[in-house]
Design a protein around this motif. Structure first.
Motif, PDB file in Angstrom:
ATOM      1  N   VAL A  64       5.903  21.727  36.700  1.00 11.48           N
ATOM      2  CA  VAL A  64       6.660  20.505  36.883  1.00 11.48           C
ATOM      3  C   VAL A  64       7.253  20.684  38.283  1.00 11.48           C
ATOM      4  O   VAL A  64       7.016  19.679  39.369  1.00 11.48           O
ATOM      5  N   GLU A  65       7.885  21.581  38.663  1.00 13.04           N
ATOM      6  CA  GLU A  65       8.638  21.878  39.894  1.00 13.04           C
ATOM      7  C   GLU A  65       7.581  21.651  41.008  1.00 13.04           C
ATOM      8  O   GLU A  65       7.736  21.188  42.267  1.00 13.04           O
ATOM      9  N   ASP A  66       6.432  22.304  40.879  1.00  9.93           N
ATOM     10  CA  ASP A  66       5.193  22.240  41.721  1.00  9.93           C
ATOM     11  C   ASP A  66       4.745  20.834  42.381  1.00  9.93           C
ATOM     12  O   ASP A  66       4.462  20.514  43.331  1.00  9.93           O
ATOM     13  N   PRO A  71      13.230  22.452  42.735  1.00 15.44           N
ATOM     14  CA  PRO A  71      13.437  23.611  41.668  1.00 15.44           C
ATOM     15  C   PRO A  71      14.346  23.271  40.579  1.00 15.44           C
ATOM     16  O   PRO A  71      15.054  22.231  40.543  1.00 15.44           O
ATOM     17  N   PHE A  72      13.923  23.787  39.503  1.00 14.22           N
ATOM     18  CA  PHE A  72      14.579  23.774  38.268  1.00 14.22           C
ATOM     19  C   PHE A  72      14.753  22.015  37.646  1.00 14.22           C
ATOM     20  O   PHE A  72      15.753  21.548  37.358  1.00 14.22           O
ATOM     21  N   VAL A  73      13.574  21.291  37.869  1.00 11.83           N
ATOM     22  CA  VAL A  73      13.497  20.234  37.067  1.00 11.83           C
ATOM     23  C   VAL A  73      12.550  19.962  35.931  1.00 11.83           C
ATOM     24  O   VAL A  73      12.696  19.003  35.064  1.00 11.83           O
ATOM     25  N   GLY A  74      12.047  21.060  35.389  1.00 13.76           N
ATOM     26  CA  GLY A  74      11.277  21.010  34.295  1.00 13.76           C
ATOM     27  C   GLY A  74      12.062  21.321  33.122  1.00 13.76           C
ATOM     28  O   GLY A  74      13.455  21.328  33.197  1.00 13.76           O
ATOM     29  N   LEU A  79      17.571  22.740  30.434  1.00 11.22           N
ATOM     30  CA  LEU A  79      18.406  23.877  29.834  1.00 11.22           C
ATOM     31  C   LEU A  79      19.361  24.487  30.566  1.00 11.22           C
ATOM     32  O   LEU A  79      20.495  24.402  30.529  1.00 11.22           O
ATOM     33  N   LEU A  80      18.921  24.737  31.708  1.00 13.91           N
ATOM     34  CA  LEU A  80      19.956  25.373  32.876  1.00 13.91           C
ATOM     35  C   LEU A  80      21.123  24.429  32.848  1.00 13.91           C
ATOM     36  O   LEU A  80      22.345  24.883  33.198  1.00 13.91           O
ATOM     37  N   ARG A  81      20.805  23.007  33.236  1.00 13.67           N
ATOM     38  CA  ARG A  81      21.943  22.173  33.571  1.00 13.67           C
ATOM     39  C   ARG A  81      22.683  22.087  32.492  1.00 13.67           C
ATOM     40  O   ARG A  81      24.168  21.819  32.552  1.00 13.67           O
ATOM     41  N   VAL A 195      15.261  31.793  27.462  1.00 12.51           N
ATOM     42  CA  VAL A 195      16.003  31.301  26.282  1.00 12.51           C
ATOM     43  C   VAL A 195      14.842  30.095  25.512  1.00 12.51           C
ATOM     44  O   VAL A 195      14.681  30.400  24.275  1.00 12.51           O
ATOM     45  N   LEU A 196      14.026  29.499  26.229  1.00 10.93           N
ATOM     46  CA  LEU A 196      13.013  28.872  25.705  1.00 10.93           C
ATOM     47  C   LEU A 196      12.022  29.505  24.806  1.00 10.93           C
ATOM     48  O   LEU A 196      11.216  28.982  24.073  1.00 10.93           O
ATOM     49  N   ARG A 197      11.748  30.910  25.496  1.00  8.50           N
ATOM     50  CA  ARG A 197      10.598  31.509  24.599  1.00  8.50           C
ATOM     51  C   ARG A 197      11.300  32.457  23.392  1.00  8.50           C
ATOM     52  O   ARG A 197      10.496  33.234  22.742  1.00  8.50           O
ATOM     53  N   ALA A 198      12.691  32.541  23.507  1.00 10.29           N
ATOM     54  CA  ALA A 198      13.375  33.268  22.494  1.00 10.29           C
ATOM     55  C   ALA A 198      13.213  33.051  21.135  1.00 10.29           C
ATOM     56  O   ALA A 198      12.875  31.717  20.582  1.00 10.29           O
ATOM     57  N   ASP A 199      13.057  33.894  20.005  1.00  8.91           N
ATOM     58  CA  ASP A 199      12.687  33.847  18.610  1.00  8.91           C
ATOM     59  C   ASP A 199      14.186  32.909  18.053  1.00  8.91           C
ATOM     60  O   ASP A 199      14.013  31.991  17.327  1.00  8.91           O
ATOM     61  N   ASN A 200      15.187  33.345  18.399  1.00  7.71           N
ATOM     62  CA  ASN A 200      16.535  32.421  18.203  1.00  7.71           C
ATOM     63  C   ASN A 200      16.960  32.054  19.345  1.00  7.71           C
ATOM     64  O   ASN A 200      18.099  32.667  20.092  1.00  7.71           O
TER      65      ASN A 200
END
Length: 220
Positions: A64-66, A71-74, A79-81, A195-200
């Motif tokens: 998405v950023e590409d 930066p950091f718009v996907g 999540l970071l925001r 965080v998005l990839r985490a199991d929890n």
């Protein structure tokens, strides 16, 4: 550039005495310091206030950023925001950038699958990061994930060992002389994509917010 050639590095595209972030961003648009520029849509440079008190450094732009050039718009950026807000950091006091400015991916059919930047890409792109820091005067540098950590702190960096604690900056940097001397700190945490990839996700997100709360307290 043939894919077999070693990266020449970004230094020849970096203005020798940059006057502004906008000047750097404009110059970075033509960078061919490594082969990633050939397939990426565009260079994705940092954004935010030049007088930001906190600088967040991530890995590289995603799909998405590409496409959007920011930066950091996907998903990881959203999540970071949220994490920045939940930690009590003032988003207007944050400058955000990446260690590598082009999207590295593998094409599978119509999809572009993220690939981690390699050491050669980190090294080739590092002059842009050094140039950004020559203009930024933050009170704190927040390192998001392993790639950013290796770019700033060296190849021995491990998120699991160094996250969540304040470190002296630039003394903790791989080459302290590359950065302006200032009595500020660095703090490492996980990349929001982890965080998005985490199991929890709830636990992982809570850990990210807790780390960012340490950052918020450091600049309060």
């Amino acid at each position: 550039m043939p894919r077999t050639e070693a990266p020449v590095g970004a230094q020849q595209w970096v203005p020798p005495e940059p006057r502004s972030i906008e000047q750097l961003k404009s110059a970075a648009g033509g960078c061919e310091g490594c082969e990633l520029h050939a397939d990426a849509t565009q260079t994705v440079f940092g954004r935010g206030a030049a007088d930001a008190r906190v600088v967040l450094v991530g890995e590289q732009p995603g799909d998405v950023e590409d496409q959007k050039g920011l930066p950091f718009v996907g998903p990881a950026g959203r999540l970071l925001r949220e994490a920045v807000d939940d930690a009590g950091l003032d988003a207007s006091d944050v400058y955000i950038t990446n260690a590598v400015k082009h999207f590295r991916f593998e094409r599978r059919g119509n999809r572009r699958i993220h690939q981690n930047p390699g050491p050669a890409h980190i090294t080739a792109c590092r002059p842009w990061l050094v140039a950004e820091f020559s203009l930024l005067k933050p009170e704190l540098v927040v390192i998001l994930g392993a790639t950013a950590g290796r770019a700033l702190l060296g190849p021995s960096f491990r998120v699991t060992q160094q996250r969540g604690r304040l470190m002296p900056w630039p003394a903790s940097a791989q080459h302290p002389g590359d950065f302006p001397v200032a009595e500020i700190h660095a703090l490492a945490t996980i990349h929001p994509s982890a965080v998005l990839r985490a199991d929890n996700r709830e636990v992982a997100y809570g850990g990210l917010v807790d780390d960012l709360k340490i950052a918020a307290a450091a600049v309060s």
